[in-house]
Write a protein that holds these residues in place. Structure first.
Motif, PDB file in Angstrom:
ATOM      1  N   UNK A   6       0.769  -1.422   0.000  1.00 14.05           N
ATOM      2  CA  UNK A   6       0.007   0.097   0.002  1.00 14.05           C
ATOM      3  C   UNK A   6       0.835   1.396  -0.047  1.00 14.05           C
ATOM      4  N   UNK A   7       2.082   1.238   0.019  1.00 16.30           N
ATOM      5  CA  UNK A   7       2.920   2.238   0.079  1.00 16.30           C
ATOM      6  C   UNK A   7       2.754   3.185  -0.804  1.00 16.30           C
ATOM      7  N   UNK A   8       2.621   3.131  -2.144  1.00 18.07           N
ATOM      8  CA  UNK A   8       2.491   4.014  -3.081  1.00 18.07           C
ATOM      9  C   UNK A   8       1.315   3.830  -3.756  1.00 18.07           C
ATOM     10  N   UNK A   9       0.789   4.708  -4.644  1.00 19.23           N
ATOM     11  CA  UNK A   9      -0.458   4.810  -5.218  1.00 19.23           C
ATOM     12  C   UNK A   9      -0.546   3.566  -6.062  1.00 19.23           C
ATOM     13  N   UNK A  10       0.392   3.151  -7.119  1.00 18.46           N
ATOM     14  CA  UNK A  10       0.402   1.996  -8.002  1.00 18.46           C
ATOM     15  C   UNK A  10       0.145   0.666  -7.112  1.00 18.46           C
ATOM     16  N   UNK A  11       0.874   0.667  -5.750  1.00 16.93           N
ATOM     17  CA  UNK A  11       0.575  -0.711  -5.143  1.00 16.93           C
ATOM     18  C   UNK A  11      -0.816  -0.610  -4.635  1.00 16.93           C
ATOM     19  N   UNK A  12      -1.207   0.798  -4.200  1.00 13.51           N
ATOM     20  CA  UNK A  12      -2.428   0.598  -3.597  1.00 13.51           C
ATOM     21  C   UNK A  12      -3.752   0.156  -4.891  1.00 13.51           C
ATOM     22  N   UNK A  13      -3.362   0.677  -6.031  1.00 14.64           N
ATOM     23  CA  UNK A  13      -4.496   0.359  -7.042  1.00 14.64           C
ATOM     24  C   UNK A  13      -4.497  -1.300  -7.383  1.00 14.64           C
ATOM     25  N   UNK A  14      -3.253  -1.913  -7.252  1.00 13.79           N
ATOM     26  CA  UNK A  14      -2.956  -3.194  -7.430  1.00 13.79           C
ATOM     27  C   UNK A  14      -3.708  -4.068  -6.359  1.00 13.79           C
ATOM     28  N   UNK A  15      -3.781  -3.524  -5.241  1.00 17.77           N
ATOM     29  CA  UNK A  15      -4.320  -4.199  -4.190  1.00 17.77           C
ATOM     30  C   UNK A  15      -5.388  -3.554  -3.481  1.00 17.77           C
ATOM     31  N   UNK A  16      -6.297  -2.935  -4.438  1.00 15.31           N
ATOM     32  CA  UNK A  16      -7.330  -2.155  -3.951  1.00 15.31           C
ATOM     33  C   UNK A  16      -8.286  -2.848  -3.059  1.00 15.31           C
ATOM     34  N   UNK A  17      -8.802  -4.048  -3.575  1.00 14.44           N
ATOM     35  CA  UNK A  17      -9.974  -4.588  -2.721  1.00 14.44           C
ATOM     36  C   UNK A  17      -9.309  -4.843  -1.170  1.00 14.44           C
ATOM     37  N   UNK A  18      -8.093  -5.459  -1.020  1.00 14.87           N
ATOM     38  CA  UNK A  18      -7.619  -5.674   0.035  1.00 14.87           C
ATOM     39  C   UNK A  18      -7.677  -4.423   0.986  1.00 14.87           C
ATOM     40  N   UNK A  19      -6.978  -3.394   0.640  1.00 16.75           N
ATOM     41  CA  UNK A  19      -6.957  -2.133   1.332  1.00 16.75           C
ATOM     42  C   UNK A  19      -8.366  -1.438   1.641  1.00 16.75           C
ATOM     43  N   UNK A  20      -9.238  -1.399   0.626  1.00 15.68           N
ATOM     44  CA  UNK A  20     -10.663  -0.946   0.916  1.00 15.68           C
ATOM     45  C   UNK A  20     -11.255  -1.490   1.905  1.00 15.68           C
ATOM     46  N   UNK A  21     -11.122  -3.103   2.005  1.00 19.57           N
ATOM     47  CA  UNK A  21     -11.783  -3.948   2.920  1.00 19.57           C
ATOM     48  C   UNK A  21     -11.322  -3.317   4.406  1.00 19.57           C
TER      49      UNK A  21
END
Length: 395
Positions: A273-288
């Motif tokens: 989640x550290x960078x935006x590309x990371x967060x886009x790639x792992x969207x579902x996990x972070x949003x939960x």
């Protein structure tokens, strides 16, 4: 008080929304706008409703202030002569008839340009005046469907959804204002006018911005993401303990702040989640994870926390809540006005805040033909001639 477009006369031969919205903005900026309709009134929005107030449509009210009304039968030779006399003393003509209609009236750009080489002629149609679709009627809903806007609005469960207002009409009205003012500015150098060919379809496609660019770069057809953002995470709606809100984290620094606000600073250093590309790639996990945290407290709690930390935040407000919003009150975004038929009305104000030439609501949305006598006598018709024109149903 001087207005930005003071001294500019606009003949508005449009109806419904895109054209009237454009001419209303020009009127707000001080242009002398003459709304032209058929005798009795031919703008369909006059009958669109409910709601009505004393027979006046709320829809019509929304896009027709700061105009005077002239009724003319454009199919008659005498009616066409009236328009031609007005064109000789005008700066702008706007119409949204189907392609070929103005040519049949003898009021097309080439004909009017001979009468007044300085005239700026703005045509607003569904699909433009060139191409295989030029003769098709264009309505906002149809254009939203064809342009790709509906394909990216909603989510996979909802299916394609339209925007809650006629957004392609509004966009086209704004583009028309931009084009007209650009042409007026250029005319100060060249001394001559020009034609502007605007379509709802083109305007809608132009609004695809980053989603369109994403496809052109990747070749991947975009999914419907609902209230998620295609390129940024977290940038979406979240449920709270008592409502819903929007969080719009635009950079990594803001994400770090958000992690501290929810009491989970370790998320910001997590490689997923550290960078935006990371967060886009792992969207579902972070949003939960975020959604679980946000449900613990009220919307007001998160509003205070996010504003204190500089995190972009907004509660999802209903229309009735807007009237109580102190920011909108401070910005005069709701304007009370007296209408001769409807009585006391409220209109949404102008977002244009000019320091030296402020927007001024001078005229109520006019009744059909309310200013016909005044306008015709202003271009040389005698009282007797006006009476004859009315008797012959030319006006």
């Amino acid at each position: 008080m001087t207005a930005s477009l003071q001294g500019i006369r606009v003949l508005d031969l449009t109806r419904v929304l895109a054209g009237p919205y454009c001419s209303m903005i020009l009127g707000d900026l001080g242009a002398d706008v003459i709304k032209v309709e058929a005798p009795g009134g031919s703008d369909d929005t006059r009958k669109w409703g409910p709601p009505f107030q004393e027979g006046v449509s709320a829809y019509y009210i929304c896009a027709n202030r700061n105009k005077k009304s002239l009724t003319v039968d454009l199919k008659s030779e005498k009616g066409q002569d009236i328009i031609k006399k007005l064109v000789a003393e005008s700066d702008v003509v706007i119409h949204n008839f189907k392609s070929g209609t103005m040519e049949r009236f003898g009021l097309d750009y080439d004909s009017l340009n001979k009468l007044n080489p300085r005239i700026i002629f703005c045509s607003i149609t569904g699909f433009g005046e060139t191409g295989p679709y030029k003769h098709l009627p264009g309505y906002d809903f149809i254009i939203q469907a064809m342009s790709g806007l509906m394909s990216i609005t909603g989510n996979e469960e909802s299916g394609p959804q339209k925007v809650g207002v006629a957004i392609t009409d509004i966009l086209t009205g704004l583009y028309a204002c931009i084009g007209i003012q650009g042409a007026l500015l250029e005319r100060t150098q060249s001394g001559i006018g020009q034609k502007i060919d605007l379509s709802l379809y083109d305007s809608a496609v132009s609004s695809l911005i980053n989603i369109g660019s994403n496809y052109l770069m990747s070749g991947k057809v975009p999914d419907r993401l609902g209230n998620h953002h295609a390129n940024i995470v977290p940038y979406q709606t979240f449920s709270t303990k008592d409502g819903e809100m929007v969080i719009a984290v635009g950079n990594d620094r803001q994400f770090q702040s958000l992690c501290h606000v929810i009491g989970m600073p370790e998320l910001a250093s997590n490689d997923r989640f550290r960078t935006n590309p990371n967060r886009v790639e792992n969207r579902e996990e972070l949003v939960a994870v975020l959604q679980k945290a946000f449900r613990m407290y009220s919307t007001d709690h998160w509003k205070e926390e996010c504003h204190s930390a500089g995190i972009p935040f907004g509660p999802i407000q209903t229309i009735d809540e807007l009237g109580k919003d102190p920011q909108l009150q401070a910005r005069n975004m709701f304007t009370p006005f007296k209408h001769p038929k409807a009585g006391s009305i409220n209109m949404i104000g102008s977002p244009l805040k000019l320091s030296r030439t402020p927007v001024n609501v001078k005229y109520h949305p006019p009744e059909p033909g309310e200013h016909t006598d005044e306008i015709l006598q202003g271009i040389g018709y005698t009282e007797k001639e006006v009476h004859e024109l009315r008797k012959n149903k030319t006006i």
